[in-house]
Design a protein around this motif. Structure first.
Motif, short mmCIF file in Angstrom:
data_model
loop_
_atom_site.label_atom_id
_atom_site.label_comp_id
_atom_site.label_asym_id
_atom_site.label_seq_id
_atom_site.Cartn_x
_atom_site.Cartn_y
_atom_site.Cartn_z
N CYS A 54 0.83 -1.20 0.00
CA CYS A 54 0.00 0.00 0.00
C CYS A 54 0.86 1.25 0.00
CB CYS A 54 -0.93 0.00 1.20
SG CYS A 54 -2.26 -1.20 1.07
N LYS A 55 1.98 1.19 0.71
CA LYS A 55 2.88 2.34 0.74
C LYS A 55 3.51 2.57 -0.63
CE LYS A 55 6.93 4.03 3.21
NZ LYS A 55 7.93 3.69 4.21
N LYS A 56 3.87 1.48 -1.30
CA LYS A 56 4.56 1.59 -2.58
C LYS A 56 3.61 1.92 -3.74
CE LYS A 56 8.01 -0.61 -5.37
NZ LYS A 56 9.10 -1.53 -5.34
N TYR A 57 2.46 1.25 -3.80
CA TYR A 57 1.56 1.38 -4.94
C TYR A 57 0.32 2.23 -4.65
CZ TYR A 57 4.36 -2.59 -6.34
OH TYR A 57 5.40 -3.41 -6.63
N GLY A 58 0.15 2.67 -3.42
CA GLY A 58 -1.05 3.40 -3.04
C GLY A 58 -1.24 4.70 -3.79
N SER A 59 -0.17 5.46 -3.97
CA SER A 59 -0.31 6.74 -4.66
C SER A 59 -0.69 6.54 -6.13
CB SER A 59 0.99 7.54 -4.56
OG SER A 59 2.05 6.85 -5.18
N ILE A 60 -0.16 5.52 -6.75
CA ILE A 60 -0.50 5.22 -8.15
C ILE A 60 -1.99 4.87 -8.25
CG2 ILE A 60 -0.09 3.64 -10.07
CD1 ILE A 60 2.78 3.30 -8.92
N TYR A 61 -2.43 4.03 -7.31
CA TYR A 61 -3.82 3.59 -7.34
C TYR A 61 -4.77 4.75 -7.04
CZ TYR A 61 -7.92 0.77 -6.63
OH TYR A 61 -9.18 0.25 -6.74
N CYS A 62 -4.43 5.58 -6.05
CA CYS A 62 -5.28 6.72 -5.69
C CYS A 62 -5.39 7.72 -6.84
CB CYS A 62 -4.77 7.41 -4.44
SG CYS A 62 -5.06 6.44 -2.96
N ASN A 63 -4.30 7.93 -7.57
CA ASN A 63 -4.35 8.83 -8.72
C ASN A 63 -5.26 8.28 -9.80
OD1 ASN A 63 -2.63 10.69 -7.58
ND2 ASN A 63 -0.79 9.78 -8.47
N GLN A 64 -5.27 6.97 -10.00
CA GLN A 64 -6.17 6.38 -10.99
C GLN A 64 -7.63 6.53 -10.57
OE1 GLN A 64 -4.96 2.36 -11.70
NE2 GLN A 64 -3.28 2.96 -13.05
N ILE A 65 -7.91 6.41 -9.27
CA ILE A 65 -9.28 6.58 -8.78
C ILE A 65 -9.73 8.02 -9.00
CG2 ILE A 65 -10.72 6.66 -6.70
CD1 ILE A 65 -9.15 4.29 -5.65
N LYS A 66 -8.87 8.98 -8.66
CA LYS A 66 -9.22 10.39 -8.82
C LYS A 66 -9.46 10.74 -10.29
CE LYS A 66 -6.71 12.07 -4.81
NZ LYS A 66 -5.54 12.81 -4.35
N ASN A 67 -8.65 10.20 -11.19
CA ASN A 67 -8.81 10.50 -12.61
C ASN A 67 -10.07 9.88 -13.19
OD1 ASN A 67 -6.46 11.97 -12.58
ND2 ASN A 67 -5.20 10.28 -13.30
N SER A 68 -10.46 8.71 -12.71
CA SER A 68 -11.63 8.04 -13.28
C SER A 68 -12.94 8.52 -12.66
CB SER A 68 -11.51 6.53 -13.10
OG SER A 68 -11.56 6.19 -11.73
N ARG A 69 -12.88 9.19 -11.51
CA ARG A 69 -14.08 9.59 -10.81
C ARG A 69 -14.78 10.78 -11.46
NH1 ARG A 69 -13.82 10.96 -4.58
NH2 ARG A 69 -11.67 10.54 -5.12
N GLY A 70 -14.05 11.66 -12.07
CA GLY A 70 -14.66 12.84 -12.68
C GLY A 70 -14.59 14.04 -11.77
N GLN A 71 -15.01 15.18 -12.29
CA GLN A 71 -14.97 16.42 -11.54
C GLN A 71 -16.18 16.52 -10.61
OE1 GLN A 71 -13.02 19.40 -12.14
NE2 GLN A 71 -11.54 18.32 -13.38
N LEU A 72 -15.98 17.18 -9.48
CA LEU A 72 -17.11 17.44 -8.60
C LEU A 72 -18.02 18.47 -9.26
CD1 LEU A 72 -15.37 17.65 -5.12
CD2 LEU A 72 -16.77 15.82 -6.01
N GLY A 73 -19.28 18.31 -9.08
CA GLY A 73 -20.24 19.24 -9.66
C GLY A 73 -20.68 18.86 -11.06
N ASP A 74 -20.24 17.71 -11.57
CA ASP A 74 -20.66 17.27 -12.89
C ASP A 74 -22.11 16.81 -12.90
OD1 ASP A 74 -18.25 17.83 -14.02
OD2 ASP A 74 -17.55 15.77 -14.10
N THR A 75 -22.59 16.32 -11.78
CA THR A 75 -23.93 15.75 -11.71
C THR A 75 -24.75 16.46 -10.65
OG1 THR A 75 -22.99 13.60 -12.28
CG2 THR A 75 -25.21 13.61 -11.41
N TRP A 76 -25.95 16.82 -11.02
CA TRP A 76 -26.88 17.42 -10.09
C TRP A 76 -28.10 16.52 -9.99
CZ3 TRP A 76 -26.57 22.04 -7.33
CH2 TRP A 76 -25.45 22.80 -7.58
N TYR A 77 -28.64 16.41 -8.79
CA TYR A 77 -29.84 15.62 -8.57
C TYR A 77 -30.93 16.55 -8.07
CZ TYR A 77 -26.62 11.75 -8.87
OH TYR A 77 -25.66 10.87 -9.30
N LEU A 78 -32.14 16.24 -8.42
CA LEU A 78 -33.28 17.04 -7.99
C LEU A 78 -33.99 16.29 -6.88
CD1 LEU A 78 -34.65 19.69 -8.66
CD2 LEU A 78 -36.14 18.45 -10.19
N ASP A 79 -34.15 16.94 -5.74
CA ASP A 79 -34.79 16.34 -4.59
C ASP A 79 -36.14 17.02 -4.40
OD1 ASP A 79 -35.21 14.87 -2.31
OD2 ASP A 79 -34.04 16.19 -1.02
N GLU A 80 -37.20 16.23 -4.22
CA GLU A 80 -38.51 16.82 -4.01
C GLU A 80 -39.12 16.27 -2.73
OE1 GLU A 80 -41.31 15.98 -7.07
OE2 GLU A 80 -40.86 13.86 -7.09
#
Length: 97
Positions: A54-80
């Protein structure tokens, strides 16, 4: 992980290392919890080996998660919500990010 050549020359197969790193970074599990989960699948790995991976490969894996997740604010939901005020049914709408 897509790039499996970063694991070259290590004792454990790529799938085991990447699964252990994935479990640690994706969920709130300790190294000993991951050791027990893998032991339940007949994979004997010490918690220290998982920690080093985890120490060795964690940063590589976390960067891949961040890149694949998308930008915040891309999706809006309507609550009623439906509320009765003085016997009259009203609808409240709000946008949730």
């Amino acid at each position: 992980m897509k790039n499996s050549n970063i694991y070259a020359g290590y004792r454990y197969p790529t799938q085991i290392i990447s699964h252990a790193v994935w479990l640690y970074h994706r969920f709130t599990l300790s190294f000993r919890d991951i050791e027990e989960l893998l032991a339940a699948r007949s994979i004997v790995v010490s918690y220290e080996t998982i920690r080093q991976s985890c120490k060795k490969y964690g940063s590589i894996y976390c960067n891949q998660i961040k890149n694949s997740r998308g930008q915040l604010g891309d999706t809006w939901y309507l609550d009623e919500v439906f509320i009765k005020i003085n016997g009259v049914l009203h609808t409240l709408w709000r946008a949730v990010e």
